[in-house]
Design a protein around this motif. Structure first.
Motif, PDB file in Angstrom:
ATOM      1  N   VAL A  61     -52.117  44.711 -23.096  1.00 41.06           N
ATOM      2  CA  VAL A  61     -51.647  43.573 -23.200  1.00 41.06           C
ATOM      3  C   VAL A  61     -50.982  43.092 -21.696  1.00 41.06           C
ATOM      4  O   VAL A  61     -50.415  44.173 -21.244  1.00 41.06           O
ATOM      5  CB  VAL A  61     -50.862  43.276 -24.367  1.00 41.06           C
ATOM      6  N   ARG A  62     -50.803  42.009 -21.663  1.00 36.28           N
ATOM      7  CA  ARG A  62     -49.994  41.601 -20.317  1.00 36.28           C
ATOM      8  C   ARG A  62     -49.443  40.216 -20.324  1.00 36.28           C
ATOM      9  O   ARG A  62     -50.105  39.176 -21.055  1.00 36.28           O
ATOM     10  CB  ARG A  62     -51.011  41.436 -19.024  1.00 36.28           C
ATOM     11  N   TRP A  63     -48.171  40.297 -19.973  1.00 40.10           N
ATOM     12  CA  TRP A  63     -47.370  39.059 -20.049  1.00 40.10           C
ATOM     13  C   TRP A  63     -46.994  38.191 -18.640  1.00 40.10           C
ATOM     14  O   TRP A  63     -47.295  37.183 -18.592  1.00 40.10           O
ATOM     15  CB  TRP A  63     -45.666  39.079 -20.521  1.00 40.10           C
ATOM     16  N   VAL A  64     -46.837  39.246 -17.495  1.00 38.55           N
ATOM     17  CA  VAL A  64     -46.904  38.648 -16.306  1.00 38.55           C
ATOM     18  C   VAL A  64     -47.606  39.348 -15.240  1.00 38.55           C
ATOM     19  O   VAL A  64     -47.606  40.769 -15.255  1.00 38.55           O
ATOM     20  CB  VAL A  64     -45.219  38.958 -15.870  1.00 38.55           C
ATOM     21  N   GLU A  65     -48.029  38.687 -14.361  1.00 43.72           N
ATOM     22  CA  GLU A  65     -48.550  39.297 -13.026  1.00 43.72           C
ATOM     23  C   GLU A  65     -48.147  38.082 -11.921  1.00 43.72           C
ATOM     24  O   GLU A  65     -48.946  36.986 -11.896  1.00 43.72           O
ATOM     25  CB  GLU A  65     -50.347  39.198 -13.033  1.00 43.72           C
ATOM     26  N   ARG A  66     -47.225  38.590 -11.144  1.00 40.85           N
ATOM     27  CA  ARG A  66     -46.945  37.711 -10.239  1.00 40.85           C
ATOM     28  C   ARG A  66     -46.425  38.105  -8.953  1.00 40.85           C
ATOM     29  O   ARG A  66     -45.947  39.318  -8.784  1.00 40.85           O
ATOM     30  CB  ARG A  66     -45.611  37.127 -10.830  1.00 40.85           C
ATOM     31  N   ASP A  67     -46.790  37.413  -7.806  1.00 46.00           N
ATOM     32  CA  ASP A  67     -46.299  37.881  -6.479  1.00 46.00           C
ATOM     33  C   ASP A  67     -45.093  37.751  -6.358  1.00 46.00           C
ATOM     34  O   ASP A  67     -44.319  36.828  -6.720  1.00 46.00           O
ATOM     35  CB  ASP A  67     -47.061  36.936  -5.454  1.00 46.00           C
TER      36      ASP A  67
END
Length: 91
Positions: A61-67
């Motif tokens: 699961v993933r909530w955030v992927e952000r530069d």
């Protein structure tokens, strides 16, 4: 069960948790690829990922992927209470 309350420069990014069994992960990563530097292509990446694994289903699961950028401030408060945010995606 631990819950991660994740903030970027004072603003909430997410509240993440996987329940009673699994793994909860918050990663800040910086990468510089020297081989690409000579070509001037995508030589650096700086980002944050908040995700985990829900077991026994082994569901990623993933909530955030952000530069991120230099000067950003990440804060993670760990608690055992809170409403988990909706997942960005699951596998």
């Amino acid at each position: 069960m631990p819950i991660f309350h994740v903030y970027l420069s004072g603003k909430k990014l997410t509240t993440a948790g996987v329940g009673s069994s699994g793994a909860l992960i918050a990663n800040v990563t910086w990468v510089r690829r020297a081989a690409l530097a000579a070509k001037g292509e995508g030589i650096e990446e700086l980002d944050i990922t908040v995700g985990g694994l829900i077991t026994p289903d082994d569901k990623s699961v993933r909530w955030v992927e952000r530069d991120l950028k230099v000067g950003d401030e990440i804060r993670i408060r760990i608690s055992d209470k809170g409403k988990i945010d909706r997942l960005a995606f699951a596998k």
